[in-house]
Design a protein around this motif. Structure first.
Motif, short mmCIF file in Angstrom:
data_model
loop_
_atom_site.label_atom_id
_atom_site.label_comp_id
_atom_site.label_asym_id
_atom_site.label_seq_id
_atom_site.Cartn_x
_atom_site.Cartn_y
_atom_site.Cartn_z
N MET A 245 42.19 40.03 32.94
CA MET A 245 42.23 38.57 33.06
C MET A 245 42.87 38.15 34.38
O MET A 245 42.39 37.23 35.05
CB MET A 245 43.03 38.00 31.88
CG MET A 245 43.16 36.48 31.87
SD MET A 245 41.60 35.64 31.45
CE MET A 245 41.15 34.88 33.01
N LEU A 246 43.95 38.83 34.76
CA LEU A 246 44.62 38.49 36.02
C LEU A 246 43.68 38.73 37.19
O LEU A 246 43.54 37.88 38.09
CB LEU A 246 45.90 39.32 36.16
CG LEU A 246 46.67 39.14 37.48
CD1 LEU A 246 47.14 37.70 37.64
CD2 LEU A 246 47.85 40.10 37.53
N ALA A 249 40.97 36.09 37.23
CA ALA A 249 41.48 34.79 37.69
C ALA A 249 41.52 34.75 39.22
O ALA A 249 41.14 33.76 39.84
CB ALA A 249 42.87 34.53 37.11
N ARG A 250 41.97 35.84 39.82
CA ARG A 250 42.02 35.87 41.28
C ARG A 250 40.61 35.85 41.87
O ARG A 250 40.37 35.28 42.93
CB ARG A 250 42.78 37.13 41.73
CG ARG A 250 44.27 37.02 41.41
CD ARG A 250 45.03 38.31 41.68
NE ARG A 250 46.46 38.11 41.43
CZ ARG A 250 47.34 39.10 41.32
NH1 ARG A 250 46.95 40.36 41.42
NH2 ARG A 250 48.62 38.82 41.11
N VAL A 252 38.03 34.29 40.48
CA VAL A 252 37.55 32.91 40.34
C VAL A 252 38.06 32.06 41.50
O VAL A 252 37.31 31.28 42.11
CB VAL A 252 38.01 32.31 39.00
CG1 VAL A 252 37.72 30.81 38.94
CG2 VAL A 252 37.35 33.03 37.82
N ASP A 253 39.33 32.23 41.83
CA ASP A 253 39.89 31.49 42.96
C ASP A 253 39.18 31.88 44.26
O ASP A 253 38.91 31.04 45.13
CB ASP A 253 41.40 31.78 43.04
CG ASP A 253 42.13 30.78 43.93
OD1 ASP A 253 41.64 29.64 44.10
OD2 ASP A 253 43.20 31.14 44.46
N ASN A 256 35.83 30.21 44.91
CA ASN A 256 36.02 28.88 45.47
C ASN A 256 36.34 28.96 46.97
O ASN A 256 35.80 28.20 47.78
CB ASN A 256 37.15 28.17 44.71
CG ASN A 256 37.42 26.78 45.23
OD1 ASN A 256 38.35 26.57 46.01
ND2 ASN A 256 36.61 25.83 44.81
N THR A 269 30.68 28.57 41.99
CA THR A 269 31.07 28.11 40.66
C THR A 269 31.16 29.27 39.69
O THR A 269 30.26 30.11 39.65
CB THR A 269 30.02 27.11 40.11
OG1 THR A 269 29.84 26.07 41.07
CG2 THR A 269 30.46 26.53 38.78
N VAL A 270 32.22 29.32 38.92
CA VAL A 270 32.30 30.19 37.75
C VAL A 270 32.22 29.26 36.54
O VAL A 270 33.18 28.57 36.22
CB VAL A 270 33.59 31.03 37.73
CG1 VAL A 270 33.70 31.83 36.44
CG2 VAL A 270 33.63 31.94 38.95
N LEU A 273 32.81 32.37 31.40
CA LEU A 273 33.81 33.45 31.43
C LEU A 273 34.17 33.81 29.99
O LEU A 273 34.41 32.93 29.16
CB LEU A 273 35.05 32.99 32.21
CG LEU A 273 36.12 34.07 32.47
CD1 LEU A 273 36.74 33.91 33.87
CD2 LEU A 273 37.22 34.01 31.43
N SER A 290 30.37 34.70 35.22
CA SER A 290 29.23 34.42 36.09
C SER A 290 29.72 33.89 37.43
O SER A 290 30.77 33.26 37.51
CB SER A 290 28.33 33.37 35.44
OG SER A 290 29.03 32.15 35.30
#
Lengths: 415, 415
Positions: A245-246, A249-250, A252-253, A256, A269-270, A273, A290
């Protein structure tokens, strides 16, 4: 030309037709559910076909259910100038997405009839089968078959969740036509214009009624899987974790950040999840998500792809997890025909309508048609940029303005 | 004392008892499914009670089904020195979680019988009802009632998904005892020790057989909701988005950063995360996720709470979304009795067993018992730090070492 002397469409009639068509499949919250090749779609198609015939248009249906309605021209050798869009909707769709483009085209024909204006070239208004892809994939099926992206047999063999094929559904609603897909009497369209709500917030934010669409963003979609190791959240110190998950998350950032590096046209875009096992006190062992990248150039998409691969590997390595990336969708960027884009821009200017150049972030039938014919698009604002939602809304003055631009652009090519 | 002259438990007998008990509820993949207050739990309880009686122990059952088996001491005024854990498992649990602590306690009794060693104080081995909380909540139910965290009537009224109450399930398996919970003949335990697999990777990574547990981390859990606005991924430029997924991703990374700032005991985990609408090409309008913060001091937990609130507000504001934070669980940090912790450390040293001080990241029955009696814990490594999984495993030499430390620690208080 003095804008006061230009022919104008009948905004009230167009609006009323939009509301009448929206009555078929109307939802309690003010939206429309008229999914492709359902009974509601048949009723909607029948109503539009009836209106076309009442306007003196000659209606053809092709083998994938695309409908074309032609207003004859004066020159038997001239190729048609066409417009169109789709009338199928999302399950909780709105009144304007697609429907606006089709009825704006019909309104152009009605207006020319009212004003007794003949054109050299024939004019056509089309509606394309199954643009939304809600019940049957792929999306933009009818225009895709028309453009040769898929063949008609492939498209007709696609099935919905109940196992009903497109071919059977077309028979059931009476819209399997005889004309081979992609054939146009007298030759391929001389030009194709599609009017559409923007489905985004740019025009509204800029306070402008008209977007001159220069092209459509290319798209590359990915499935990403991050694999770490499930572990108890309590007894496992941070340094000994393999936290999917960590890492996700990175990533996903980072998606962007990569899109920001490609301003102004880069999009990242994600939207999807999924965490496994998805329990409060278990460090996730797996995350699937995605990635949807869009950009106006293939070079830009290539840069985004490379940046993602490098960054995801670095993030995974630092977090002690594995990452797998699989590309699942690719649409190449589309530049519309400069001549058609200019016609839209000049039409807006001639009408005194404030406008700006925009790009389409979403796919449209026009993107497929552009492979066969010179193409342009006209955007009008929609409320809060919302579509694919019962809240989708647009202002009558914007709808009217968009149809007037369509009229001028078609006349520029058909006179 | 020369370690060669210290009494030793019978490692082979302890291992065999663990394997025999693991046969009740055995799963095909080598794990155990013996959920609290089921027929399998009854069979497991009956077997352990039979073993206790065969070892000459006097068995009591309290009103919430906790079982205590006492070996008499020589001083009628002495309070008991106790040990214990639980024998219920997760649905796909292992052979050692809880079961090790109970059978290590039994092995201590058997060993003292074999060696003819009498103790001044009585010795007790307990197994606590429903530690896992799989079928009935709250977790650590039996020890919680014993400690006064919940009252017995509340616990007995809890129901499973089929509406069966704890009280009815206790009756059904014959383990509703007469003794009021929390009462101990002769007075509350003089000391309580619990041996347990670590359920984490620290001892294995350090290559040490014994963890001297100084206390248990406090826990604060939160539900977080991030609210943005759904929008089409294509037509919505980055600057006009209200992307709940992007904000949530930054918050997940921040949870990890806040925990790293509280090294070595800070833990921060996002185990659960749900995206709405969770569609590839829709910018998420809402993300719900959990935060699990742990730390050894309440001050530390307070700092983590404040840091989260400030950071989440900043992230939300920068991303144009709203964030709501709700605390849903709180366990205060627990420091075990220095005297008992010392006894464990001295026992390991006397036996020549390499050891280190550790904290428990998870809750244990010992954390509740510590409210009523001086308490210590002994950890032994488990393979890859895995528990709550059929893959849970431990080495016979570590199991034996942990039970020998338990024997020495209990004797230090009971002789």
């Amino acid at each position: 030309m003095d804008p006061l002397h230009l022919p104008r469409i009948n905004g009230a009639r167009l609006w009323q037709s939009l509301m009448d068509l929206a009555g078929i499949g109307a939802t309690p919250r003010g939206g429309v559910c008229r999914i492709a090749l359902t009974e509601a779609d048949r009723k909607g198609r029948d109503l539009v076909v009836q209106w076309c015939r009442e306007a003196g248009l000659e209606v053809r249906v092709d083998e994938i259910g695309n409908v074309f309605a032609r207003r004859a021209g004066t020159d038997p050798a001239a190729r048609a100038v066409a417009t169109g869009s789709h009338i199928d909707t999302q399950p909780s769709g709105g009144k304007f997405d697609g429907n606006f483009g089709v009825l704006a085209g019909l309104e152009v024909m009605r207006t020319l009839n009212d004003l007794g204006i003949a054109t050299r070239a024939p004019l056509e208004v089309a509606f394309w089968t199954n643009e939304e892809g809600t019940r049957f994939t792929p999306v933009m099926m009818g225009s895709g078959v028309f453009a040769g992206e898929f063949d008609a047999a492939f498209a007709r063999a696609q099935t919905d969740l109940d196992g009903v094929s497109v071919g059977a559904a077309l028979e059931a609603i009476g819209y399997r036509g005889a004309q081979p897909a992609g054939e146009v009497p007298g030759g391929m369209f001389a030009a194709y214009f599609e009017a559409h709500i923007e489905q985004g917030p740019v025009l509204e934010a800029a306070g402008l009624p008209i977007g001159v669409v220069s092209g459509a963003l290319g798209q590359q979609w990915y499935d990403v899987t991050v694999t770490g190791m499930d572990a108890h959240a309590g007894p496992t110190p941070l340094a000994l974790r393999h936290d999917a998950m960590l890492a996700a998350a990175r990533m996903v950032d980072t998606v962007n950040r990569i899109a920001r590096d490609e301003a102004p046209h880069g999009r990242g875009t994600v939207g999807y999840l999924q965490v496994t096992p998805n329990s409060r006190n278990v460090i996730p062992g797996r995350v699937d998500f995605s990635v949807d990248f869009r950009n106006l150039s293939q070079d830009g998409l290539d840069r985004m792809h490379a940046a993602m691969q490098a960054a995801f590997e670095d993030i995974a390595s630092a977090a002690g997890v594995e990452v797998g990336i699989r590309q699942v969708v690719k649409f190449e960027p589309c530049a519309f025909a400069p001549d058609c884009v200019d016609s839209v821009r000049r039409a807006a200017a001639a009408l005194g309508l404030p406008h700006m150049d925009v790009v389409s972030g979403a796919g449209h039938d026009a993107v497929y048609v552009a492979r066969r014919a010179p193409t342009g698009m006209i955007f009008v604002p929609c409320k809060d940029g919302i579509s694919h939602n019962e809240l989708e809304d647009a202002l009558p003055e914007h709808i009217e303005a968009g149809a007037n631009v369509l009229l001028q652009a078609m006349l520029a090519h058909a006179r």
